[in-house]
Write an enzyme that holds these catalytic residues in place. Structure first.
Site, PDB file in Angstrom:
ATOM      1  N   ARG A 109      11.172   5.131   3.574  1.00  0.00           N
ATOM      2  CA  ARG A 109      12.352   4.555   4.221  1.00  0.00           C
ATOM      3  C   ARG A 109      13.415   4.247   3.176  1.00  0.00           C
ATOM      4  O   ARG A 109      13.080   3.751   2.102  1.00  0.00           O
ATOM      5  CB  ARG A 109      11.991   3.222   4.871  1.00  0.00           C
ATOM      6  N   VAL A 110      14.672   4.475   3.510  1.00  0.00           N
ATOM      7  CA  VAL A 110      15.694   4.213   2.506  1.00  0.00           C
ATOM      8  C   VAL A 110      15.819   2.730   2.190  1.00  0.00           C
ATOM      9  O   VAL A 110      16.190   2.366   1.083  1.00  0.00           O
ATOM     10  CB  VAL A 110      17.072   4.824   2.872  1.00  0.00           C
ATOM     11  N   ASP A 111      15.441   1.873   3.117  1.00  0.00           N
ATOM     12  CA  ASP A 111      15.457   0.428   2.822  1.00  0.00           C
ATOM     13  C   ASP A 111      14.508   0.102   1.673  1.00  0.00           C
ATOM     14  O   ASP A 111      14.594  -0.951   1.065  1.00  0.00           O
ATOM     15  CB  ASP A 111      14.956  -0.407   4.017  1.00  0.00           C
ATOM     16  N   ASP A 112      13.550   0.985   1.448  1.00  0.00           N
ATOM     17  CA  ASP A 112      12.537   0.712   0.431  1.00  0.00           C
ATOM     18  C   ASP A 112      12.863   1.341  -0.921  1.00  0.00           C
ATOM     19  O   ASP A 112      12.081   1.220  -1.853  1.00  0.00           O
ATOM     20  CB  ASP A 112      11.173   1.248   0.893  1.00  0.00           C
TER      21      ASP A 112
END
Ligand code: ATP
Ligand code: MG
Length: 698
Positions: free
Chosen positions: A566-569
């Protein structure tokens, strides 16, 4: 219809691959990598399907894929309507096969496929197969929690069971468009319940029967069902879980919020709990076995529009408040059936087992609808995959002669921790295709799955997709091209993945960035229930003109797609953007590492530092030396900039009930913000958190 320009930068590479050599040499190269003799870069590692496999495959060469893919992009209407014509439609769709607007600047987001077509997905799963002569074919083999306990249903029997429940639901007033919540474990009654709702045009919302009363109540309040279907209790492994008392609590909570559910139809699961010990509310609660068998075994179908809703499914909630993903009937039907057929190279003689629960999208599209639309024989397993021991899956494979086995990396990694003898003592010779979903599968887990479980002969379909996409988006077609361990390979027919940079510009060729999709596909979700605005904001506003997946991705020089998490990660170390999946897979390639999860922590110099939680193989002790060799592994495979600053020993990792690592909690532990852990009740095993805190300074 808008003319769609092809994003074809993966095509030229795959076309040229048709000349590539076949098999055996590559596999020995692969073995060498496992034995640690070489640390070849993953990208260069090709694993070819055998000649025999390709020869019998539905798509047997890169050229054949390229031809079909090109047509699916140049002429989506023609491509998909040819396929859709193979289903039963009571009335054909209108002039437009599909219409779409995926650009917020041009008005509301809207996707429609086969609008005006009148059909029923339950009819296509059951009646159509029975009429085609498959009535006596086994539709479901049900394997109970305890070895030796099982049952089965043929397509005709399943149709009758579905009709009885459908008649009951109609009789108590459930009508087309009404919501029905299903909170059942993996009993045969779970797919039966889904199909019965579909038959009468009711909208099912399956809630995974591991969610707490609070989570269930939240979903009930959102979709306001007339009826809830559950069972009194279930045994999972050695544990008994009293589902009915969870439902009771959830119904109390929701009625306080003004949502009262009239009927709680409860299946008596006598192997787990007696009637006498089940709490009961007269007037609301009804025993399934007391009423449903009295109804007729045939039930007229409610014909629905292709764009009428089929189901609502709340996403697993790895991030934030659950979203009610809404799928409609026609496009979803065509898409799940087609993806199932091609990605698993399905043949009518196959016996198929997907270990996912019907509480997740995987269980919707690839336990129930996709396989049954193809008339497949499906195994439904009630229990836990490591009960009574780590060999259970392979025992089940041998028992039913399973040929297609589809699971998640988390299960592969957990079985890998144990001795190989649990695998090798079972023959597994019926297996021909393996599958993986849910997270990136790290190459070392891929190899264990491929070499040991599949005896180096079964291609692995590493399918990238989402609740929102309805079906596979990027996936191997197992006989068509060589695989690279850890890559989901190429897009499915009709899917145009694009990688964009921060500004939303498409990047071509070898690159990494944000994974988006251009254009619609039949299985796409149509809205978030009751909140079309959130649908647009979350998925279509971040990069205008595209569907944004939320995942990071890179494309290598051969055009293969690699999901990086995930890009949040994403972690930013001294200006390097590092995907968690890359570091985790480097750590997991260490022979003594079973699983790893990586998060970013504040770092004075680098901006962010890398903090790694590492679970070791069963029986391996923690040591300073091991810590160093783990860090070395990452330096060697990725580079010094990605070397973890800290290794935190982890007996277990916090996971959602669908088996995904919850990095939100790990970030708090890593930065020692222990008062801000937030809600940990949705974890599969909340006690993991205390164990991790206890080991913080070891
Ligand atoms: P939520 O959206 O509520 O946070 P979730 O994203 O975990 O939950 P799903 O829709 O079940 O819910 O999972 C889809 C996600 O799982 C993808 O966006 C991706 O991050 C990951 N995923 C699924 N399959 C693969 C795969 N084969 N390779 C890499 N990642 C995958
Ligand atoms: Mg998601």
């Amino acid at each position: 219809l808008r003319n769609r320009k092809m994003s074809s930068n993966h095509l030229s590479h795959i076309e040229s691959m048709s000349q590539a050599p076949s098999g055996a040499g590559k596999i020995s190269q692969l073995n060498a990598v496992i034995l640690g003799e070489s640390l070849a870069s993953e990208e260069n590692d090709l694993v070819f399907p055998s000649k025999e496999f390709s020869a019998q495959a539905l798509v047997s060469s890169p050229q054949q894929y390229v031809e079909m893919y090109k047509r699916s992009i140049d002429d989506p209407a023609g491509f998909w309507s040819d396929i859709a014509s193979q289903f039963y439609w009571n009335q054909k769709w209108g002039d437009q096969v599909f219409s779409e607007n995926l650009d917020v600047r041009k008005g509301p987001i809207q996707i429609e496929w086969f609008k005006g077509g009148i059909t029923n997905i339950c009819y296509n799963c059951l009646d159509k197969n029975v009429e085609a002569g498959l009535g006596d074919k086994t539709a479901i083999y049900w394997e109970g929690n305890e070895p030796g306990v099982g049952a089965s249903s043929t397509y005709s029997e399943l149709l009758q069971q579905v009709c009885q429940l459908a008649n009951y639901l109609k009789d108590v007033g459930v009508k087309k468009g009404d919501a029905v919540v299903i909170y059942l474990p993996m009993l045969m009654e779970l797919p039966i319940a889904m199909l019965a709702c579909a038959r009468i045009g009711a909208v099912h919302s399956v809630v995974f029967a591991g969610f707490s009363a609070d989570s269930l109540a939240q979903r009930i309040i959102d979709c306001k069902p007339k009826v809830i279907l559950t069972c009194n209790a279930v045994k999972r492994g050695p544990k008994t879980i009293n589902l009915k008392s969870i439902v009771d609590a959830a119904l109390d909570l929701s009625s306080k919020d003004g949502v009262s559910v009239g009927i709680c139809l409860t299946y008596e699961n006598a192997s787990a709990e007696t009637r006498e010990n089940t709490k009961w509310k007269n007037g609301r609660d009804v025993w399934w076995q007391d009423v449903v068998p009295k109804y007729p075994t045939s039930c007229e179908v409610e014909w629905v529009d292709a764009e009428d809703p089929l189901f609502l499914l709340y996403t697993s909630g790895s991030t934030g408040k659950p979203k009610g993903v809404l799928h409609t009937t026609g496009g979803y039907m065509v898409y799940t059936a087609t993806t199932f057929k091609y990605a698993f190279d399905y043949k009518s003689t196959d016996v198929y087992w997907c270990t996912a629960d019907c509480g997740w999208i995987t269980g919707h599209s690839y336990v129930t609808y996709g396989p049954m639309l193809n008339g497949a024989t499906v195994v439904v397993f009630e229990g836990a995959p490591n009960y009574p021991d780590s060999g259970r899956c392979w025992e089940i494979v041998d028992k039913y002669k399973i040929s297609i086995f589809y699971t998640a990396p988390t299960l592969v990694r957990s079985l890998m921790r144990d001795d190989d003898k649990y695998v090798t003592r079972h023959s597994r010779k019926s297996l021909r295709v393996l599958g993986s979903v849910g997270e990136p599968i790290n190459p070392s887990a891929w190899r264990w799955f491929f070499n040991l479980v599949g005896d180096s002969k079964c291609p692995i379909s590493d399918t990238w997709w989402q609740t929102e996409t309805g079906g596979f988006m990027i996936t191997p077609l197992p006989g068509a091209w060589p695989q690279k361990p850890g890559s989901a390979t190429f897009p499915f027919f009709g899917v145009q993945p694009v990688i964009v940079d921060e500004k939303g510009n498409e990047i071509e060729g070898e690159c990494s960035g944000y994974l988006c999709v251009k254009g619609s596909w039949p299985g796409a979700f149509r809205t978030l229930f009751g909140d079309h605005e959130r649908y647009e904001t979350t998925y279509f506003k971040p990069f205008e003109g595209y569907y944004f997946s939320g995942d990071g991705c890179s494309r290598d020089k051969d055009g293969y797609y690699w999901l990086t998490g995930r890009v949040d990660d994403v972690i930013n170390v001294s200006g390097h953007r590092i995907g968690t999946a890359e570091v985790e897979s480097a750590l997991a390639s260490h022979p003594q590492c079973a699983e790893a999860a990586v998060v970013g922590v504040e770092h004075e110099v680098k901006g962010q530092g890398i903090y790694a939680f590492v679970t070791l193989v069963e029986g391996v002790p923690y040591s300073e030396e091991l810590r160093k060799s783990l860090v070395f592994m990452v330096r060697n495979q990725i580079g010094a900039f990605a070397a973890p600053d800290r290794i935190h020993w982890a007996p277990g990792l916090p996971k959602t009930r669908s088996g995904k690592i919850m990095r939100r909690i790990l970030r708090k532990i890593a930065s020692r913000q222990l008062e801000e852990l937030g809600d940990i009740s949705t974890l599969a095993d909340p006690s993991v958190v205390d164990q991790l805190i206890a080991l913080a300074d070891v």
